[in-house]
Design a protein around this motif. Structure first.
Motif, PDB file in Angstrom:
ATOM      1  N   ALA A 118     -27.429 -15.962 -27.887  1.00 24.74           N
ATOM      2  CA  ALA A 118     -27.235 -15.760 -26.755  1.00 24.74           C
ATOM      3  C   ALA A 118     -28.380 -14.669 -25.836  1.00 24.74           C
ATOM      4  O   ALA A 118     -29.149 -14.940 -25.025  1.00 24.74           O
ATOM      5  CB  ALA A 118     -25.785 -15.906 -25.672  1.00 24.74           C
ATOM      6  N   VAL A 119     -28.063 -13.649 -26.292  1.00 26.77           N
ATOM      7  CA  VAL A 119     -29.023 -12.594 -25.920  1.00 26.77           C
ATOM      8  C   VAL A 119     -30.475 -12.530 -26.474  1.00 26.77           C
ATOM      9  O   VAL A 119     -31.348 -12.155 -25.449  1.00 26.77           O
ATOM     10  CB  VAL A 119     -28.126 -11.303 -26.542  1.00 26.77           C
ATOM     11  CG1 VAL A 119     -29.321 -10.061 -26.283  1.00 26.77           C
ATOM     12  CG2 VAL A 119     -26.966 -11.010 -25.977  1.00 26.77           C
ATOM     13  N   ARG A 120     -30.606 -13.200 -27.416  1.00 27.10           N
ATOM     14  CA  ARG A 120     -31.993 -13.345 -27.888  1.00 27.10           C
ATOM     15  C   ARG A 120     -32.795 -14.307 -26.999  1.00 27.10           C
ATOM     16  O   ARG A 120     -34.043 -14.197 -26.766  1.00 27.10           O
ATOM     17  CB  ARG A 120     -32.099 -13.843 -29.382  1.00 27.10           C
ATOM     18  CG  ARG A 120     -33.413 -13.946 -29.984  1.00 27.10           C
ATOM     19  CD  ARG A 120     -33.441 -13.980 -31.613  1.00 27.10           C
ATOM     20  NE  ARG A 120     -32.707 -15.169 -31.942  1.00 27.10           N
ATOM     21  CZ  ARG A 120     -32.883 -15.574 -33.229  1.00 27.10           C
ATOM     22  NH1 ARG A 120     -33.359 -14.745 -33.996  1.00 27.10           N
ATOM     23  NH2 ARG A 120     -32.175 -16.917 -33.719  1.00 27.10           N
ATOM     24  N   ALA A 144     -15.703  -8.367 -19.494  1.00 34.53           N
ATOM     25  CA  ALA A 144     -17.158  -7.815 -20.158  1.00 34.53           C
ATOM     26  C   ALA A 144     -18.047  -8.851 -20.341  1.00 34.53           C
ATOM     27  O   ALA A 144     -19.137  -8.923 -19.836  1.00 34.53           O
ATOM     28  CB  ALA A 144     -17.046  -6.536 -21.112  1.00 34.53           C
ATOM     29  N   LEU A 145     -17.473  -9.708 -21.422  1.00 33.58           N
ATOM     30  CA  LEU A 145     -18.533 -10.859 -21.722  1.00 33.58           C
ATOM     31  C   LEU A 145     -18.768 -11.732 -20.582  1.00 33.58           C
ATOM     32  O   LEU A 145     -20.078 -12.130 -20.468  1.00 33.58           O
ATOM     33  CB  LEU A 145     -17.934 -11.782 -22.841  1.00 33.58           C
ATOM     34  CG  LEU A 145     -17.664 -10.929 -24.112  1.00 33.58           C
ATOM     35  CD1 LEU A 145     -16.653 -11.848 -25.124  1.00 33.58           C
ATOM     36  CD2 LEU A 145     -18.950 -10.560 -24.794  1.00 33.58           C
ATOM     37  N   GLN A 146     -17.821 -11.968 -19.889  1.00 32.07           N
ATOM     38  CA  GLN A 146     -18.090 -12.966 -18.578  1.00 32.07           C
ATOM     39  C   GLN A 146     -19.170 -12.058 -17.587  1.00 32.07           C
ATOM     40  O   GLN A 146     -20.132 -12.920 -17.326  1.00 32.07           O
ATOM     41  CB  GLN A 146     -16.726 -13.026 -17.760  1.00 32.07           C
ATOM     42  CG  GLN A 146     -17.078 -14.087 -16.475  1.00 32.07           C
ATOM     43  CD  GLN A 146     -15.669 -14.060 -15.953  1.00 32.07           C
ATOM     44  OE1 GLN A 146     -14.952 -13.205 -15.345  1.00 32.07           O
ATOM     45  NE2 GLN A 146     -15.220 -15.449 -15.945  1.00 32.07           N
ATOM     46  N   ARG A 147     -19.040 -10.864 -17.424  1.00 32.69           N
ATOM     47  CA  ARG A 147     -19.880 -10.278 -16.584  1.00 32.69           C
ATOM     48  C   ARG A 147     -21.367 -10.301 -16.971  1.00 32.69           C
ATOM     49  O   ARG A 147     -22.457  -9.977 -16.228  1.00 32.69           O
ATOM     50  CB  ARG A 147     -19.458  -8.848 -16.215  1.00 32.69           C
ATOM     51  CG  ARG A 147     -18.235  -8.708 -15.277  1.00 32.69           C
ATOM     52  CD  ARG A 147     -18.145  -7.447 -14.503  1.00 32.69           C
ATOM     53  NE  ARG A 147     -17.447  -6.658 -15.660  1.00 32.69           N
ATOM     54  CZ  ARG A 147     -17.127  -5.465 -15.165  1.00 32.69           C
ATOM     55  NH1 ARG A 147     -17.124  -4.801 -13.711  1.00 32.69           N
ATOM     56  NH2 ARG A 147     -16.583  -4.489 -15.992  1.00 32.69           N
ATOM     57  N   ALA A 148     -21.352 -10.008 -18.386  1.00 35.40           N
ATOM     58  CA  ALA A 148     -22.654 -10.222 -18.898  1.00 35.40           C
ATOM     59  C   ALA A 148     -23.291 -11.493 -19.130  1.00 35.40           C
ATOM     60  O   ALA A 148     -24.503 -11.478 -19.863  1.00 35.40           O
ATOM     61  CB  ALA A 148     -22.663  -9.372 -20.440  1.00 35.40           C
ATOM     62  N   GLY A 149     -22.416 -12.584 -18.848  1.00 38.23           N
ATOM     63  CA  GLY A 149     -23.034 -13.791 -18.958  1.00 38.23           C
ATOM     64  C   GLY A 149     -23.114 -14.320 -20.386  1.00 38.23           C
ATOM     65  O   GLY A 149     -23.803 -15.297 -20.819  1.00 38.23           O
ATOM     66  N   LEU A 150     -22.165 -13.788 -21.211  1.00 35.25           N
ATOM     67  CA  LEU A 150     -21.865 -14.269 -22.631  1.00 35.25           C
ATOM     68  C   LEU A 150     -20.641 -15.136 -22.891  1.00 35.25           C
ATOM     69  O   LEU A 150     -20.391 -15.354 -24.065  1.00 35.25           O
ATOM     70  CB  LEU A 150     -22.106 -12.852 -23.491  1.00 35.25           C
ATOM     71  CG  LEU A 150     -23.199 -12.216 -23.304  1.00 35.25           C
ATOM     72  CD1 LEU A 150     -23.182 -11.001 -24.143  1.00 35.25           C
ATOM     73  CD2 LEU A 150     -24.750 -13.123 -23.860  1.00 35.25           C
ATOM     74  N   LEU A 151     -19.811 -15.298 -22.007  1.00 34.62           N
ATOM     75  CA  LEU A 151     -18.288 -15.783 -22.133  1.00 34.62           C
ATOM     76  C   LEU A 151     -18.712 -17.190 -22.707  1.00 34.62           C
ATOM     77  O   LEU A 151     -17.722 -17.742 -23.582  1.00 34.62           O
ATOM     78  CB  LEU A 151     -17.746 -15.540 -21.026  1.00 34.62           C
ATOM     79  CG  LEU A 151     -16.224 -15.955 -21.020  1.00 34.62           C
ATOM     80  CD1 LEU A 151     -15.355 -15.400 -22.403  1.00 34.62           C
ATOM     81  CD2 LEU A 151     -15.327 -15.719 -20.169  1.00 34.62           C
ATOM     82  N   ALA A 191     -27.576  -7.672 -22.649  1.00 38.03           N
ATOM     83  CA  ALA A 191     -27.479  -8.796 -21.736  1.00 38.03           C
ATOM     84  C   ALA A 191     -27.035  -7.943 -20.268  1.00 38.03           C
ATOM     85  O   ALA A 191     -27.939  -8.669 -19.227  1.00 38.03           O
ATOM     86  CB  ALA A 191     -26.298  -9.624 -22.125  1.00 38.03           C
ATOM     87  N   ALA A 192     -26.353  -6.973 -20.165  1.00 39.09           N
ATOM     88  CA  ALA A 192     -26.071  -6.544 -18.796  1.00 39.09           C
ATOM     89  C   ALA A 192     -27.330  -5.671 -18.415  1.00 39.09           C
ATOM     90  O   ALA A 192     -27.679  -5.849 -16.917  1.00 39.09           O
ATOM     91  CB  ALA A 192     -24.927  -5.261 -18.932  1.00 39.09           C
ATOM     92  N   LEU A 249     -18.498 -15.171 -33.936  1.00 40.38           N
ATOM     93  CA  LEU A 249     -18.493 -14.573 -32.791  1.00 40.38           C
ATOM     94  C   LEU A 249     -19.881 -13.945 -32.693  1.00 40.38           C
ATOM     95  O   LEU A 249     -20.702 -14.164 -31.534  1.00 40.38           O
ATOM     96  CB  LEU A 249     -17.599 -13.616 -32.629  1.00 40.38           C
ATOM     97  CG  LEU A 249     -17.416 -12.834 -31.371  1.00 40.38           C
ATOM     98  CD1 LEU A 249     -17.286 -13.723 -30.024  1.00 40.38           C
ATOM     99  CD2 LEU A 249     -16.405 -11.703 -31.400  1.00 40.38           C
ATOM    100  N   ASP A 250     -20.325 -12.957 -33.352  1.00 40.77           N
ATOM    101  CA  ASP A 250     -21.515 -12.294 -33.285  1.00 40.77           C
ATOM    102  C   ASP A 250     -22.671 -12.977 -33.505  1.00 40.77           C
ATOM    103  O   ASP A 250     -23.751 -12.731 -32.752  1.00 40.77           O
ATOM    104  CB  ASP A 250     -21.446 -11.369 -34.434  1.00 40.77           C
ATOM    105  CG  ASP A 250     -20.239 -10.100 -34.410  1.00 40.77           C
ATOM    106  OD1 ASP A 250     -19.578 -10.202 -33.254  1.00 40.77           O
ATOM    107  OD2 ASP A 250     -20.086  -9.503 -35.559  1.00 40.77           O
ATOM    108  N   THR A 251     -22.746 -14.341 -34.410  1.00 38.22           N
ATOM    109  CA  THR A 251     -24.000 -14.933 -34.076  1.00 38.22           C
ATOM    110  C   THR A 251     -24.121 -15.537 -32.650  1.00 38.22           C
ATOM    111  O   THR A 251     -25.162 -15.631 -32.356  1.00 38.22           O
ATOM    112  CB  THR A 251     -23.932 -16.167 -35.332  1.00 38.22           C
ATOM    113  OG1 THR A 251     -23.555 -15.498 -36.603  1.00 38.22           O
ATOM    114  CG2 THR A 251     -24.923 -17.113 -35.402  1.00 38.22           C
TER     115      THR A 251
END
Length: 418
Positions: free
Chosen positions: A112-114, A58-65, A24-25, A105-107
């Motif tokens: 989100a990344v996919r 880290a999740l927030q900065r990567a847009g995943l939070l 994501a980053a 969590l991982d799903t």
């Protein structure tokens, strides 16, 4: 013959926390990413589950939070372990920890990344070969149910856990190795009673019947109203423990009244899972056109609860350094070397604490005074929890010089919110 599936800016092997944050980053910065994951989600993985403000940031900065917060897992405000008890400090906007089942969590992270336009994500896919063609290209062979595929990139990133295929294929050197220290097992229960603050709790015990002078149990409030209940013994008791995991798990908890009283009134809703195959190692973080993040690069015993934070932080450190290839025009290899130095600086103090290497470097009386002061001085307890969650650099506490200074009465200033 393997079919071609194109070239990418980076191929990331492994799509759990380390792989998803890295993907994501880098995608944010316009990189084209191939993300390869052996599992099909949702699927659990062995984990301590608990993660702190460093992971959240880290999740927030990567847009995943945001999807993670929407799960509604309890916000855990206190850490109460046998050697330290203090509230989690405010750091980068977060003052809590979360505990979420990894299949959930991982799903969410993977989905989100996919969805990102410049990420191609494969699941149920196994990397069978990683070959360096020249100093600007790696070929990677991926096996799927539809056959073998060949892809290329100037950079291959291993985010594929402690048994990393990438680490093995690129022959990543092992910089430090310490044999397993403990064996840990856990399950989920429903209806476990809680009172007072929502806290991550751990308790010491023993289990002499199987040769364990040291044992411990933990209770972490989890998503979906569940509680993660864990139990571990020193590694020399692993062989005896695994002969009847359920019997020894229950018998061990029974020896710790603070845990047993709660556990006995709850309903177990999942199998007991765990292992004693938990080596402690530090692999070289990068080389010519490759990098390792998360457990692929550093694995340590879960008792210090660093795994998920290490994964998220190392992923973000790598992404930061790779961004400089675009923004500052530095060479890829320079960026990878900078990442390796930063990762080691970030990890080594708590790696030494976790593996007891730090303890072995100090006289007994110094360590005993350090531990005693932690129990007596709330500012020191707060500082140690802040180091655990990387709200302060762990070297603020966990070096021989700092432990000695603190044991000898050095002033501990109150923490300021970061």
């Amino acid at each position: 013959m393997a079919k071609q599936i194109g070239r990418f800016d980076a191929i990331i092997v492994g799509a759990r926390i380390a792989g998803c944050v890295t993907a994501a980053a880098l995608a944010q910065r316009g990189w084209s990413i191939l993300l390869v994951e052996r599992a099909q989600f949702p699927r659990p993985t062995l984990s301590t589950h608990l993660f702190f403000s460093d992971t959240l940031h880290a999740l927030q900065r990567a847009g995943l939070l945001e999807p993670i917060l929407r799960i509604g897992a309890p916000r855990i405000r206190w850490l109460r372990f046998p050697y330290v008890a203090a509230p989690f400090p405010a750091s980068k906007g977060f003052d809590f920890a979360l505990c979420i089942r990894r299949e959930v969590l991982d799903t969410l992270l993977f989905e989100a990344v996919r969805s990102l336009s410049n990420v191609t994500a494969l699941t149920g896919a196994r990397v069978t070969a990683v070959r360096q063609v020249d100093d600007r290209r790696w070929d990677v062979v991926v096996a799927t149910t539809s056959g073998e595929w060949l892809t290329s990139a100037p950079l291959v990133i291993g985010a594929d856990g402690r048994d990393s295929t990438v680490a093995r294929q690129v022959r990543a050197p092992v910089l430090a190795y310490i044999p397993p220290l403990f064996a840990w097992y856990y399950t989920y229960v429903d209806g476990l009673p809680w009172d007072g603050d929502v806290a991550a709790l751990a308790y010491r015990g023993d289990y002499p019947d199987i040769g364990a002078e040291y044992a411990a149990a933990f209770l972490f409030p989890c998503d979906a109203g569940l509680t993660l209940v864990g139990y571990g013994v020193e590694h020399r008791a692993f062989s005896a423990f695994r002969r009847d995991v359920t019997q020894h798990f229950v018998a061990g908890l029974r020896r710790i009244p603070e845990v047993w009283e709660r556990f006995a009134s709850a309903r177990r809703v999942a199998p007991i899972r765990g292992t004693g195959r938990l080596p402690n190692f530090l692999r070289q973080a990068s080389g010519s056109g490759w990098a390792l993040v998360g457990d692929a690069g550093c694995h340590q015993d879960p008792h210090s609860v660093q795994g998920m934070g290490n994964a998220a932080r190392s992923a973000w450190l790598l992404a930061e350094e790779l961004a400089r290839v675009q923004t500052e025009g530095i060479d890829l290899q320079q960026a990878l070397a900078r990442y390796a130095r930063r990762r080691d600086d970030d990890l080594l103090p708590l790696f030494a604490f976790t593996t007891f290497e730090l303890r072995r470097q100090l006289p007994d009386d110094i360590w005993e005074r350090f531990e005693a002061r932690t129990r007596e001085d709330p500012d020191l307890a707060s500082l140690r929890v802040a180091a655990m969650v990387h709200a302060v650099h762990p070297a603020t506490v966990y070096t021989p010089e700092r432990v000695t200074s603190i044991a000898n009465g050095a002033v501990i200033p109150p923490l300021q919110p970061a």
